[in-house]
Design a protein around this motif. Structure first.
Motif, PDB file in Angstrom:
ATOM      1  N   PHE A 180       0.864  -1.184   0.000  1.00  0.00           N
ATOM      2  CA  PHE A 180       0.000   0.000   0.000  1.00  0.00           C
ATOM      3  C   PHE A 180       0.900   1.232   0.000  1.00  0.00           C
ATOM      4  O   PHE A 180       2.080   1.160   0.346  1.00  0.00           O
ATOM      5  CB  PHE A 180      -0.947   0.019   1.204  1.00  0.00           C
ATOM      6  CG  PHE A 180      -0.284  -0.273   2.519  1.00  0.00           C
ATOM      7  CD1 PHE A 180       0.383   0.724   3.226  1.00  0.00           C
ATOM      8  CD2 PHE A 180      -0.323  -1.552   3.065  1.00  0.00           C
ATOM      9  CE1 PHE A 180       0.994   0.460   4.440  1.00  0.00           C
ATOM     10  CE2 PHE A 180       0.293  -1.829   4.282  1.00  0.00           C
ATOM     11  CZ  PHE A 180       0.947  -0.823   4.965  1.00  0.00           C
ATOM     12  N   GLN A 181       0.352   2.351  -0.369  1.00  0.00           N
ATOM     13  CA  GLN A 181       1.131   3.570  -0.482  1.00  0.00           C
ATOM     14  C   GLN A 181       1.437   4.136   0.903  1.00  0.00           C
ATOM     15  O   GLN A 181       0.528   4.454   1.675  1.00  0.00           O
ATOM     16  CB  GLN A 181       0.362   4.621  -1.300  1.00  0.00           C
ATOM     17  CG  GLN A 181       1.120   5.914  -1.556  1.00  0.00           C
ATOM     18  CD  GLN A 181       2.346   5.710  -2.419  1.00  0.00           C
ATOM     19  OE1 GLN A 181       2.299   4.986  -3.408  1.00  0.00           O
ATOM     20  NE2 GLN A 181       3.447   6.336  -2.051  1.00  0.00           N
ATOM     21  N   ALA A 182       2.720   4.245   1.237  1.00  0.00           N
ATOM     22  CA  ALA A 182       3.105   4.863   2.504  1.00  0.00           C
ATOM     23  C   ALA A 182       2.838   6.361   2.420  1.00  0.00           C
ATOM     24  O   ALA A 182       3.246   7.021   1.461  1.00  0.00           O
ATOM     25  CB  ALA A 182       4.580   4.604   2.781  1.00  0.00           C
ATOM     26  N   ASP A 183       2.150   6.888   3.425  1.00  0.00           N
ATOM     27  CA  ASP A 183       1.781   8.307   3.378  1.00  0.00           C
ATOM     28  C   ASP A 183       2.433   9.143   4.470  1.00  0.00           C
ATOM     29  O   ASP A 183       2.090  10.313   4.661  1.00  0.00           O
ATOM     30  CB  ASP A 183       0.263   8.462   3.451  1.00  0.00           C
ATOM     31  CG  ASP A 183      -0.330   7.927   4.754  1.00  0.00           C
ATOM     32  OD1 ASP A 183       0.447   7.505   5.640  1.00  0.00           O
ATOM     33  OD2 ASP A 183      -1.567   7.935   4.892  1.00  0.00           O
ATOM     34  N   GLY A 184       3.378   8.567   5.211  1.00  0.00           N
ATOM     35  CA  GLY A 184       4.045   9.315   6.271  1.00  0.00           C
ATOM     36  C   GLY A 184       3.327   9.262   7.594  1.00  0.00           C
ATOM     37  O   GLY A 184       3.893   9.644   8.625  1.00  0.00           O
ATOM     38  N   GLU A 185       2.089   8.788   7.601  1.00  0.00           N
ATOM     39  CA  GLU A 185       1.314   8.677   8.836  1.00  0.00           C
ATOM     40  C   GLU A 185       1.236   7.239   9.324  1.00  0.00           C
ATOM     41  O   GLU A 185       0.626   6.967  10.355  1.00  0.00           O
ATOM     42  CB  GLU A 185      -0.105   9.223   8.620  1.00  0.00           C
ATOM     43  CG  GLU A 185      -0.151  10.721   8.337  1.00  0.00           C
ATOM     44  CD  GLU A 185       0.423  11.550   9.478  1.00  0.00           C
ATOM     45  OE1 GLU A 185       0.119  11.240  10.649  1.00  0.00           O
ATOM     46  OE2 GLU A 185       1.182  12.489   9.201  1.00  0.00           O
ATOM     47  N   ASP A 186       1.829   6.319   8.579  1.00  0.00           N
ATOM     48  CA  ASP A 186       1.809   4.922   8.988  1.00  0.00           C
ATOM     49  C   ASP A 186       2.586   4.751  10.298  1.00  0.00           C
ATOM     50  O   ASP A 186       3.587   5.435  10.537  1.00  0.00           O
ATOM     51  CB  ASP A 186       2.442   4.045   7.902  1.00  0.00           C
ATOM     52  CG  ASP A 186       1.735   4.195   6.565  1.00  0.00           C
ATOM     53  OD1 ASP A 186       0.500   4.165   6.554  1.00  0.00           O
ATOM     54  OD2 ASP A 186       2.433   4.363   5.543  1.00  0.00           O
ATOM     55  N   TYR A 187       2.127   3.814  11.113  1.00  0.00           N
ATOM     56  CA  TYR A 187       2.784   3.512  12.378  1.00  0.00           C
ATOM     57  C   TYR A 187       3.935   2.557  12.095  1.00  0.00           C
ATOM     58  O   TYR A 187       3.730   1.402  11.716  1.00  0.00           O
ATOM     59  CB  TYR A 187       1.775   2.889  13.348  1.00  0.00           C
ATOM     60  CG  TYR A 187       2.327   2.602  14.730  1.00  0.00           C
ATOM     61  CD1 TYR A 187       2.208   3.547  15.748  1.00  0.00           C
ATOM     62  CD2 TYR A 187       2.953   1.392  15.020  1.00  0.00           C
ATOM     63  CE1 TYR A 187       2.704   3.288  17.023  1.00  0.00           C
ATOM     64  CE2 TYR A 187       3.448   1.122  16.283  1.00  0.00           C
ATOM     65  CZ  TYR A 187       3.321   2.073  17.285  1.00  0.00           C
ATOM     66  OH  TYR A 187       3.818   1.816  18.536  1.00  0.00           O
ATOM     67  N   VAL A 188       5.164   3.045  12.265  1.00  0.00           N
ATOM     68  CA  VAL A 188       6.364   2.253  12.002  1.00  0.00           C
ATOM     69  C   VAL A 188       6.922   1.768  13.338  1.00  0.00           C
ATOM     70  O   VAL A 188       7.132   2.561  14.262  1.00  0.00           O
ATOM     71  CB  VAL A 188       7.418   3.077  11.239  1.00  0.00           C
ATOM     72  CG1 VAL A 188       8.678   2.245  11.008  1.00  0.00           C
ATOM     73  CG2 VAL A 188       6.850   3.560   9.904  1.00  0.00           C
TER      74      VAL A 188
END
Length: 641
Positions: A49-57
């Motif tokens: 899926f497209q990483a949008d910078g808000e994903d929990y890493v």
């Protein structure tokens, strides 16, 4: 040399006549058709899926929500300045591995920096969780783990190309490749999980049930005789921690000629007012008498607000200020006073069981301390992190530093029959739990990491939830507690690390399973929880029947005693200066190892090279009172289970 495939999934490398790669659902195998020097191999996976910078890493015990917080670069020990301090403090961390706040940037670490060799991603937008699990090492060399804008990489040998963490700052990476012989084969096992996931609660449950999925060795050490453990620790506490001049058990072992005499006492956190409970419970008349004297010392250091002074010297003179920092003279970490409040009622119940009347001074002091937290909550709707000792006003807000406070207030409610204490305990615990469910991290436990994510505040909150469920029977506290248990497991080492062959821990066949990382700044695992036994995890097993909770409990409580130095099995220190990371490599030299005296437990279980590679699998020669307290608490609360 590398050509990346388009779209999601595994990215191939090649064409390259020098190597051949086979990938299955369980491993990738690379074969070398010719000798290659100064090289590394890297597996690369692009998120579906497209990483949008808000994903929990997530990298267990290393990175929570990408560590995407405000940053204050400070030398050790860091502390907010009066100018930085604010009630609405945004989460602010030190110079540790992290992504930028917008999700850009890269995190590059080794498998020694994490409690489980794993990278996890949670996309709230896509309702998906993805985990990539792997192993620690191949031929004695750790693998590398990295994440960058939707791409997960696993490298061998570890390859931090841009930056690496060398305490207490990020520095340019210095990792080097190795030589691969013609015909060499490298197999990197892994397990990839892509699962529908609608919340961080579900995300951490998936992690919890799979944290041992790679089948790595997790055999626990043989536990020494509990009575003998106690005798060794008791004798050490009486010999080195009892301060005759000040009439209390201190948290430091130094005498008047040593600098540590000035900080001989701290309440809570590292053991002050905590280790007295197991000493009094398991010891004899001497430990009881000295324990009571130590409790008196606590209340001598109670400020106008009802909170507790941060330090006293070995003579019993209380001092103001944290780390000698100008402007911190009135500061107090709420966690420290919260720990003491919680532990006081363990002491009170013990006195009641022994038919000893609790001194009025103790009860009045406990009530004043509880009242201080009630006032703080009513005024600010939070406990914050640092408060003013005299006025009780909040100085630095935010965090879960007060995670143990709801438990202390609930205990106060039961002891004094004061309903308001329980009301505030419930309100604050509810707020904390909603916060952790939403954010996926806790902060504010240790005093010297600013607000880096840490395990101490999480385990403190877990204690509080167990008390609330125990007292009220209300199911919400059980449900929150199961989430916190599974979240806390992310800080616990799930396997036995392979230590370097020339290390002390290799010589002693130390087992790392069950060791607990304290925070993301001080990148070592440690013997035990700071500063609890782990018994509450066992209670959640009893209440739920979840066998993996029992396994987690056994891992944590079963590993600590092996780190106790004894005459029969002494532990030797490493051969570099204590703060080796501050030295240039060429200046490290060689120091003769010292023998840790009987009863010493050092906090270092170094899997990471954060203090240089020569510190992996070794300790400095020091007594870390909080680890010793954790083992004493295990002896007092967990034996016979």
């Amino acid at each position: 040399m590398q050509r990346k495939s388009k779209g999601a999934g595994w990215n191939g490398s090649g064409p390259d006549e020098r190597i051949r790669c086979i990938r299955t659902e369980e491993y990738a195998e690379i074969e070398f058709a010719q000798e290659i020097s100064d090289a590394y191999v890297e597996l690369e996976y692009t998120l579906p899926f497209q990483a949008d910078g808000e994903d929990y890493v997530f990298l267990p015990a290393c990175c929570y929500d990408g560590n995407r917080f405000e940053v204050s670069r400070q030398d050790y020990p860091p502390l907010f300045t009066p100018e930085e301090a604010r009630v609405d403090m945004p989460v602010t961390i030190t110079d540790v591995p992290r992504l930028n706040k917008d999700g850009s940037g890269i995190i590059e670490v080794t498998t020694g920096d994490v409690s489980v060799p794993c990278i996890g991603i949670y996309s709230k937008k896509e309702n998906k969780a993805l985990f990539l699990f792997t192993i620690q090492q191949i031929d004695g060399i750790n693998l590398g783990l990295s994440y960058e804008q939707g791409i997960i990489r696993v490298s061998y040998p570890h390859m931090r190309k841009k930056e690496m963490y060398r305490w207490p700052h990020m520095r340019p990476g210095t990792d080097k490749g190795i030589r691969f012989e013609k015909g060499a084969r490298i197999r990197i096992p892994y397990r990839l999980l892509e699962i529908s996931c609608e919340s961080l609660r579900e995300f951490f449950h998936i992690f919890f049930i799979n944290r041992k999925c790679m089948g790595l060795d997790d055999v626990l050490p043989k536990t020494p005789d509990p009575r003998r453990q106690f005798e060794i620790q008791r004798d050490k506490m009486n010999r080195l921690n009892w301060k005759e001049e000040g009439q209390f058990y201190g948290v430091e072992t130094g005498n008047k000629e040593e600098p540590s005499w000035q900080t001989a006492w701290q309440p809570g956190w590292v053991g002050g007012g905590m280790y007295t409970y197991p000493l009094m419970k398991l010891g004899g008349e001497l430990e009881w008498e000295r324990g009571m004297q130590t409790l008196k010392h606590i209340f001598k250091g109670q400020a106008k607000s009802g909170l507790l002074y941060e330090f006293s010297d070995g003579d019993g003179h209380f001092t103001k200020g944290i780390f000698h920092r100008k402007g911190s003279e009135q500061w107090a970490l709420v966690r420290k006073s919260g720990d003491v409040l919680y532990y006081l009622f363990k002491h009170f119940r013990l006195m009641k069981e022994r038919g000893v009347t609790v001194p009025e001074q103790f009860e009045e002091g406990a009530r004043r301390l509880a009242d201080a937290f009630v006032t703080l909550w009513k005024q600010y709707g939070q406990y914050g992190q640092f408060t003013n000792l005299d006025t009780g006003e909040l100085i630095v807000g935010g965090s879960v530093s007060g995670g143990i406070i709801p438990g202390g207030l609930a205990e106060a409610a039961a002891w004094f029959g004061e309903e308001e204490y329980l009301t505030v305990a419930k309100e604050s615990a509810q707020q904390y739990c909603e916060q952790v469910l939403k954010e996926g991290y806790t902060t504010g436990g240790p005093e010297e990491i600013l607000q880096c994510p840490d395990s101490e505040s999480a385990f403190g909150l877990l204690e509080s939830l167990a008390v609330l469920y125990e007292q009220t029977g209300e199911r919400q506290w059980l449900e929150y507690g199961t989430y916190l248990t599974e979240f806390c497991s992310s800080w616990v080492v799930a396997y036995n690390y392979r230590f370097p062959e020339n290390s002390e821990f290799h010589r002693l066949d130390m087992k790392s399973t069950g060791c607990v990382f304290a925070n993301v700044q001080n990148k070592h695992a440690a013997p035990g929880i700071c500063t609890f036994s782990g018994y509450r995890i066992y209670q959640f097993y009893q209440w739920t029947g979840e066998e993996k909770y029992l396994e987690l409990y056994r891992d944590i409580t079963g590993t600590v005693a092996q780190y106790l130095s004894t005459e029969e099995r002494p532990i030797h220190s490493w051969t570099v200066p204590k703060d080796a990371a501050l030295c240039r490599e060429e200046d490290l030299g060689y120091q003769e190892p010292e023998v840790l005296p009987p009863g010493y437990i050092c906090e270092r279980v170094n899997l990471s090279d954060w203090e240089t590679e020569r510190c992996v699998g070794g300790v400095f020669c020091g007594s870390c009172c909080w680890c010793e307290t954790a083992n004493l608490m295990i002896l007092a609360e967990c034996q016979g289970i």
